[in-house]
Design an enzyme around this catalytic site. Structure first.
Site, mmCIF file in Angstrom:
data_model
loop_
_atom_site.group_PDB
_atom_site.id
_atom_site.type_symbol
_atom_site.label_atom_id
_atom_site.label_comp_id
_atom_site.label_asym_id
_atom_site.label_seq_id
_atom_site.Cartn_x
_atom_site.Cartn_y
_atom_site.Cartn_z
ATOM 1 N N MET A 169 86.788 55.850 141.577
ATOM 2 C CA MET A 169 85.466 55.876 141.139
ATOM 3 C C MET A 169 84.697 57.234 140.814
ATOM 4 O O MET A 169 83.946 56.994 140.198
ATOM 5 C CB MET A 169 85.049 54.484 141.837
ATOM 6 C CG MET A 169 85.166 53.130 141.693
ATOM 7 S SD MET A 169 84.673 52.146 142.590
ATOM 8 C CE MET A 169 83.055 51.282 141.833
ATOM 9 N N LYS A 247 89.449 45.163 135.814
ATOM 10 C CA LYS A 247 89.599 46.073 134.514
ATOM 11 C C LYS A 247 89.749 47.414 135.436
ATOM 12 O O LYS A 247 88.927 47.731 135.996
ATOM 13 C CB LYS A 247 87.794 45.172 134.015
ATOM 14 C CG LYS A 247 86.967 46.844 132.881
ATOM 15 C CD LYS A 247 85.880 46.401 132.830
ATOM 16 C CE LYS A 247 84.739 47.448 132.516
ATOM 17 N NZ LYS A 247 83.160 47.594 131.853
ATOM 18 N N SER A 257 80.576 51.662 119.207
ATOM 19 C CA SER A 257 78.588 51.294 119.485
ATOM 20 C C SER A 257 78.376 51.983 121.260
ATOM 21 O O SER A 257 78.270 51.028 122.182
ATOM 22 C CB SER A 257 79.132 49.631 119.978
ATOM 23 O OG SER A 257 79.224 49.039 119.456
ATOM 24 N N LYS A 259 77.172 54.761 123.731
ATOM 25 C CA LYS A 259 76.149 54.141 124.901
ATOM 26 C C LYS A 259 75.108 55.436 124.624
ATOM 27 O O LYS A 259 75.850 56.494 124.278
ATOM 28 C CB LYS A 259 77.081 54.211 126.154
ATOM 29 C CG LYS A 259 77.156 53.241 126.894
ATOM 30 C CD LYS A 259 78.143 53.332 128.052
ATOM 31 C CE LYS A 259 78.855 52.186 128.411
ATOM 32 N NZ LYS A 259 78.430 51.243 128.407
ATOM 33 N N ARG A 268 82.139 57.033 134.021
ATOM 34 C CA ARG A 268 83.640 57.139 134.799
ATOM 35 C C ARG A 268 84.430 56.083 135.572
ATOM 36 O O ARG A 268 85.866 56.239 136.591
ATOM 37 C CB ARG A 268 83.487 58.663 135.441
ATOM 38 C CG ARG A 268 82.874 58.186 136.557
ATOM 39 C CD ARG A 268 82.917 60.325 137.436
ATOM 40 N NE ARG A 268 82.190 59.864 138.555
ATOM 41 C CZ ARG A 268 80.590 60.804 138.624
ATOM 42 N NH1 ARG A 268 79.884 59.982 137.251
ATOM 43 N NH2 ARG A 268 79.920 60.760 139.591
ATOM 44 N N ASP A 270 83.979 53.036 135.291
ATOM 45 C CA ASP A 270 83.622 51.127 134.662
ATOM 46 C C ASP A 270 85.158 50.799 135.195
ATOM 47 O O ASP A 270 85.402 50.177 135.210
ATOM 48 C CB ASP A 270 83.742 51.491 133.192
ATOM 49 C CG ASP A 270 83.071 50.224 133.077
ATOM 50 O OD1 ASP A 270 82.588 49.185 133.485
ATOM 51 O OD2 ASP A 270 84.222 50.582 131.450
ATOM 52 N N GLU A 331 83.968 46.249 125.961
ATOM 53 C CA GLU A 331 84.828 46.203 125.698
ATOM 54 C C GLU A 331 86.030 45.578 127.423
ATOM 55 O O GLU A 331 87.547 45.015 126.881
ATOM 56 C CB GLU A 331 85.367 47.484 125.549
ATOM 57 C CG GLU A 331 85.662 48.542 126.885
ATOM 58 C CD GLU A 331 84.453 48.034 127.495
ATOM 59 O OE1 GLU A 331 84.589 48.671 128.975
ATOM 60 O OE2 GLU A 331 83.343 48.217 127.711
ATOM 61 N N ARG A 333 86.295 42.827 128.907
ATOM 62 C CA ARG A 333 86.261 41.190 128.561
ATOM 63 C C ARG A 333 87.549 41.227 127.422
ATOM 64 O O ARG A 333 88.765 40.900 127.534
ATOM 65 C CB ARG A 333 85.096 40.665 128.027
ATOM 66 C CG ARG A 333 84.426 40.803 126.597
ATOM 67 C CD ARG A 333 83.272 40.345 126.947
ATOM 68 N NE ARG A 333 82.119 40.989 127.601
ATOM 69 C CZ ARG A 333 81.136 40.378 127.039
ATOM 70 N NH1 ARG A 333 80.722 39.393 126.798
ATOM 71 N NH2 ARG A 333 79.937 41.055 128.179
#
Length: 486
Positions: A169, A247, A257, A259, A268, A270, A331, A333
């Site tokens: 992560m 995910k 859209s 950020k 990074r 996510d 995104e 989901r």
């Protein structure tokens, strides 16, 4: 170096009480340690430390750490085992103090719970400094004495699992791309004969008709990867597996859209869902847990480009449902929708997905606990009990029909990827969206957005990406392997 624990006195006038290792060391130095502690100020409070030098030739530096009350156990108000948390926090602080002195090897008092002590030491010393020329000295924590070596080793493995998730992560998105992520996990699992790793390419994803996942990936120059891991630890390789889905957005710009630029670098991480579930499987393999586990991680970047999803576009998921993409930053989901459909191919005992899914989850619970949405009280009780033990807590959130209506009431498609009342109950509408792709009767969705990083809330983790709740998932899998419930 040596880290020793000491309990707080019940009453102020009582002398503080050593652990058995502390007592033994004090005898070894003819009572000097107790003497020094009594003359150098008030009794040690929980999490505070005192350092002494030159007491014994084998241990030139000794840190005494405050463990709080001796009889601390499960605290029903806090939903965790306070004694274990106290040990983790105290040991971490003691080890870091010795690291600051550039002492390469530290022996750690098991403090009555060697697993918790090992977790505190290994988690507390971890730091991502791969890309720096000047690194902190490496420190190897070892068990002081030999009485609890099995529990200590278990704690080391649990903590290393969480540290693997932290590493993935924290690493920059140009170092951990979808393919690099998959290769890193494959390399970690290479030595286990009962693990198979499949790194699926874009053409495979296309043949699987994962239109929702592909729609997110197409905005980036990095090709998507679908990582599939099979760990066959069960007595019978045909036993129904526990299926983990994570995910894996290795960088999330928000897409069209977009950020805000402030704090976007944290995206990074996510792929925290993929990092925690893959690390859980690596840990399960290291512990040789007796159950079958399948891990599924859809990996891609969410980027703005001429090919990217546009707000209002409609895409088709693997199960045929159409989704109106009203916000390209919702995104995660879309990836999970297709991966959850695929997860139903395996006759799963349970499907567990993890995702840094919504900012709304962080608003609701902050970093105190992972939000859990589930259709199965059996799974919830296992997760909850596991989290009390690990101190990495979970909290149950609602999966009401109330939220489903807000994602199914959609002008152009079967579903919208955001709730029609925009921000209201955002974590709950996201969970309701995922539920539309689940037919299994035992399913859990973990929204880990709030626990993604650590500032200073968890004292035994340094600042940075947290790798939570990897240890809770490992403990959960261990409990599931002992439960005959099908």
């Amino acid at each position: 170096g040596l880290v020793l624990g000491i309990y707080s006195s019940e009453k102020d006038e009582d002398a503080a009480q050593f652990t058995s290792a502390g007592d033994a060391f004090d005898r070894l130095v003819s009572g000097k340690l107790r003497e020094l502690l009594s003359v150098c100020g008030p009794p040690l409070k929980k999490g505070k430390t005192r350092m002494f030098h030159g007491l014994h030739q084998d241990f030139p530096s000794v840190v005494v750490v405050g463990l709080g009350k001796k009889n601390a156990g499960v605290n029903d108000q806090e939903n965790w085992n306070e004694g274990k948390e106290n040990i983790r926090a105290a040991v971490a602080v003691g080890c870091r103090q010795l690291q600051d002195l550039e002492i390469p090897c530290v022996e750690v008092d098991p403090c009555g719970d060697a697993q918790a002590a090992a977790e505190g030491a290994v988690l507390g010393l971890h730091e991502y400094n791969e890309l720096k020329q000047k690194k902190k000295p490496a420190v190897t924590p070892q068990l002081h004495g030999s009485a609890e070596s099995e529990a200590w080793q278990k704690g080391v493995i649990y903590a290393e699992g969480q540290n693997l998730a932290r590493y993935l992560m924290e690493a920059p998105a140009n170092y951990i791309t979808p393919i690099k992520f998959a290769e890193h996990i494959e390399q970690k699992l290479r030595s286990f004969s009962n693990v198979k790793v499949h790194i699926r390419s874009e053409s495979w994803i296309t043949t699987q008709q994962m239109g929702a996942f592909l729609s997110v990936a197409k905005g980036s120059a990095e090709p998507p990867i679908f990582l599939e891991i099979h760990y066959l630890g069960g007595a019978n390789t045909n036993d129904s597996p526990l299926v983990f889905v994570g995910k894996g957005v290795t960088f999330d710009s928000g897409g069209i859209s977009l950020k805000p630029s402030s704090g976007m670098d944290a995206m990074r991480a996510d792929m925290g869902g993929a990092a925690t579930i893959c690390s859980t499987i690596v840990t399960a393999a290291a512990l040789n847990l007796p159950l079958n586990i399948i891990g599924l991680a859809p990996l891609c970047e969410n980027m703005p480009s001429g090919k990217a999803n546009k707000p209002g576009d409609v895409v088709r998921a693997k199960n045929g449902k159409t989704i109106q993409v009203d916000n390209t930053d919702a995104e995660g989901r879309l990836l999970l929708a297709d991966a959850l459909c695929y997860a139903h191919n395996f006759n799963a005992r349970a499907i567990v997905n993890a995702a840094t899914l919504t900012g709304a989850m962080d608003v609701a619970l902050g970093s105190a606990a992972t939000g859990v949405f589930t259709n199965s009280s059996w799974l919830w009780s296992h997760l909850y009990e596991a989290s009390i033990l690990t101190g990495d807590r979970v909290w149950r959130m609602p999966l009401f029909e109330h939220y489903t209506k807000q994602v199914t009431d959609c002008p152009l498609a079967d579903l919208s990827n955001i709730g029609k009342y925009s921000r209201a109950g955002g974590a709950c509408t996201a969970a309701a969206f995922l539920k539309e792709f689940v037919t299994a009767s035992h399913w859990v969705h973990l929204d880990i957005a709030g626990v993604m990083s650590n500032k200073d809330e968890v004292p035994y983790l340094r600042k940075g990406m947290a790798g939570r709740p990897t240890r809770t998932l490992v403990e959960f899998a261990a409990r599931l392997s002992q439960d005959s419930h099908s």
